[in-house]
Design a protein around this motif. Structure first.
Motif, PDB file in Angstrom:
ATOM      1  N   THR A  82       0.810  -1.217   0.000  1.00 51.66           N
ATOM      2  CA  THR A  82       0.000   0.000   0.000  1.00 51.66           C
ATOM      3  C   THR A  82       0.845   1.269   0.000  1.00 51.66           C
ATOM      4  N   LEU A  83       1.698   1.445   0.985  1.00 50.99           N
ATOM      5  CA  LEU A  83       2.449   2.704   1.062  1.00 50.99           C
ATOM      6  C   LEU A  83       3.441   2.858  -0.088  1.00 50.99           C
ATOM      7  N   LYS A  84       4.008   1.728  -0.559  1.00 52.87           N
ATOM      8  CA  LYS A  84       4.902   1.811  -1.714  1.00 52.87           C
ATOM      9  C   LYS A  84       4.145   2.272  -2.947  1.00 52.87           C
ATOM     10  N   LEU A  85       2.952   1.702  -3.166  1.00 53.37           N
ATOM     11  CA  LEU A  85       2.153   2.097  -4.332  1.00 53.37           C
ATOM     12  C   LEU A  85       1.613   3.514  -4.191  1.00 53.37           C
ATOM     13  N   VAL A 129      -5.758   6.149  -5.854  1.00 56.83           N
ATOM     14  CA  VAL A 129      -5.455   5.234  -6.956  1.00 56.83           C
ATOM     15  C   VAL A 129      -5.251   3.808  -6.425  1.00 56.83           C
ATOM     16  N   VAL A 130      -4.525   3.675  -5.330  1.00 58.55           N
ATOM     17  CA  VAL A 130      -4.269   2.343  -4.780  1.00 58.55           C
ATOM     18  C   VAL A 130      -5.565   1.692  -4.311  1.00 58.55           C
ATOM     19  N   MET A 131      -6.396   2.436  -3.611  1.00 57.02           N
ATOM     20  CA  MET A 131      -7.646   1.859  -3.115  1.00 57.02           C
ATOM     21  C   MET A 131      -8.605   1.533  -4.267  1.00 57.02           C
ATOM     22  N   ALA A 132      -8.541   2.318  -5.328  1.00 53.91           N
ATOM     23  CA  ALA A 132      -9.352   1.995  -6.507  1.00 53.91           C
ATOM     24  C   ALA A 132      -8.891   0.683  -7.131  1.00 53.91           C
TER      25      ALA A 132
END
Length: 473
Positions: A188-191, A206-209
């Motif tokens: 998560t934090l990397k993305l 964007v990551v959660m999408a």
């Protein structure tokens, strides 16, 4: 016929002699176990993302005060908890050509994805307007989540009556859930950095999408690979009957108590860990790896604890895992703020114990459905899982709110250098609370009465009761 005038064919203290219970040879195909388990992978893309990062997102990205963020999180979870018994009761009464519970996976996956994305939609709002937006989007997400998760949880009790197969199902879903936890914790934090660069709001969205979109085909796979084999109650149960299935079900009430304690321990640990890494150990870059270490250990340990469960009992695994976790937290307290290497070893040990807690928790509840039917004549698995989820989420809501409140009490202010008293307070939150909660869970697990042998006897008693009610030709 209501629960009030139903007597058990066999009294709880006079079970029949052991006999091969109907359904005890109901082996489920691998594709069905895996298909069901993958559903929890999809759910945990949501659950782990909110559990591990939403409070951090509220405080360190949106800039909300920790007390406010904690109680918004907790308030939305309380709303979710209140919805759970209602959703379970409605699902229990649902009748379609696809069954009672599977259709919710088919039709609810897209609304869930959209509501999740709305929680992280980038905004520059401030003050009261921001608070209102955060609260409303969180409550909408929790509502759509419970509409899907409640039928999925109840589905487990309809796939088979075999206690051992249910233990296997619990293992599959926990492996898949921990795999999702591993993905979310490590990536998560990397993305967020990759997609957002300096704009964390955009990166989180964007990551959660991506997580939300990825969940949709997984839910559909679960829908197509499962089948509801256990017959529902012959009539739509009343609210009075639904409540009776809970009030007269001691194993279920104990399982709820065990769950509340486990959730309290896990929430204090997982919510406090990012703050310890960032402000206590000054290694914000290791938040993801630390959470990932816990997830890896859960992933590795589930097959081991499933093997132990098949050779002992769900009660034994719950107690053993709890005792192991207590040892891990006690070591953290005894050592104090350790080196990074020692810290990772100890949280790995805690992750190993968490696997036992999660597996036993989810494996216990389906067996209480037959116990409730034996006592009251009503299966009511939707209600059972609705109340179970209610207890689970109330515990989580109170624990998250408590973490936020305690962060405020130790004078924590996000994105600033913290006083030593604040760091000491956060460190104490990491190990003291979980150790106390796990002690409670072990005590309650000791009282849990449903052994595999007793469950087989209950199945046989139910089989005899149904045979006596079936008119002879």
């Amino acid at each position: 016929m209501t629960a009030a005038n139903l007597d058990c064919a066999v009294s709880p203290t006079a079970l029949p002699a052991p006999a091969p219970a109907p359904g005890n040879d109901e082996r489920l195909a691998l594709r069905k176990k895996l298909g069901f388990g993958l559903g929890d992978f999809a759910f945990n893309l949501y659950w782990q993302a909110t559990t591990l990062y939403l409070l951090y997102y509220y405080t360190d990205v949106l800039g909300l005060p920790p007390v406010t963020a904690g109680w918004i999180f907790g308030g939305a979870l309380l709303w979710d908890a209140l919805c759970d018994p209602v959703a379970g009761y409605i699902a229990n009464r649902t009748r379609t050509r696809w069954g009672r519970y599977r259709p919710y996976l088919l039709f609810g996956s897209v609304p869930l994805a959209l509501s999740f994305m709305a929680m992280f939609f980038p905004t520059n709002l401030q003050g009261t307007t921001l608070l209102a937006l955060v609260l409303v989007t969180h409550m909408i997400f929790r509502t759509t989540y419970t509409v899907l998760s409640m039928p999925y949880n109840a589905l487990m009790a309809t796939l088979t009556c075999d206690s051992r197969e249910r233990g296997s199902l619990a293992a599959y879903r926990m492996v898949c859930a921990s795999a999702a936890g591993l993905v979310v914790a490590l990536l998560t934090l990397k993305l967020v950095h990759v997609f957002g660069m300096a704009d964390q709001k955009r990166g989180f969205f964007v990551v959660m999408a991506l997580y939300a979109v990825a969940s949709i085909p997984v839910f559909l796979l679960t829908f197509f690979s499962t089948q509801e084999r256990v017959q529902p109650d012959s009539h739509g149960i009343t609210i009075r009957e639904a409540l009776a299935t809970v009030a007269h079900n001691l194993p279920f009430l104990l399982a709820c108590g065990i769950t509340v304690a486990i959730v309290g321990a896990g929430t204090f640990f997982s919510k406090t860990l990012p703050y310890v890494m960032k402000y206590g150990l000054h290694r914000e870059d290791l938040i993801g790896p630390a959470l990932g270490t816990v997830a890896v250990q859960v992933f590795i340990a589930i097959p081991f604890w499933a093997w132990v469960m098949r050779r002992t009992s769900k009660r034994f695994v719950a107690m053993a895992g709890g005792c192991l976790g207590i040892c891990g937290y006690a070591a953290l307290g005894a050592i104090g703020m350790p080196s990074i290497s020692v810290f990772f070893i100890l949280i790995g040990l805690i992750g190993f114990s968490i696997a036992a807690a999660l597996l036993s928790m989810w494996a216990m509840v389906p067996d209480t459905v037959e116990y409730g039917e034996w006592r009251t004549g009503i299966r009511g698995e939707g209600t059972i899982f609705g109340v179970f989820s209610f207890a689970h989420k109330v515990a989580l809501a109170m624990a998250v709110g408590g973490v936020g409140h305690m962060l405020g009490a130790v004078d924590f202010v996000a994105n600033r250098s913290q006083a030593q008293s604040t760091i000491d307070g956060i460190w104490a939150m990491l190990w003291q609370g979980p150790m106390i909660f796990l002690g409670i869970s072990v005590g309650l697990a000791f009282l849990y009465p449903l052994s595999p042998g007793k469950h087989r006897k209950i199945l046989e008693a139910l089989h005899q009761r149904r045979a006596a009610r079936t008119p002879s030709n």
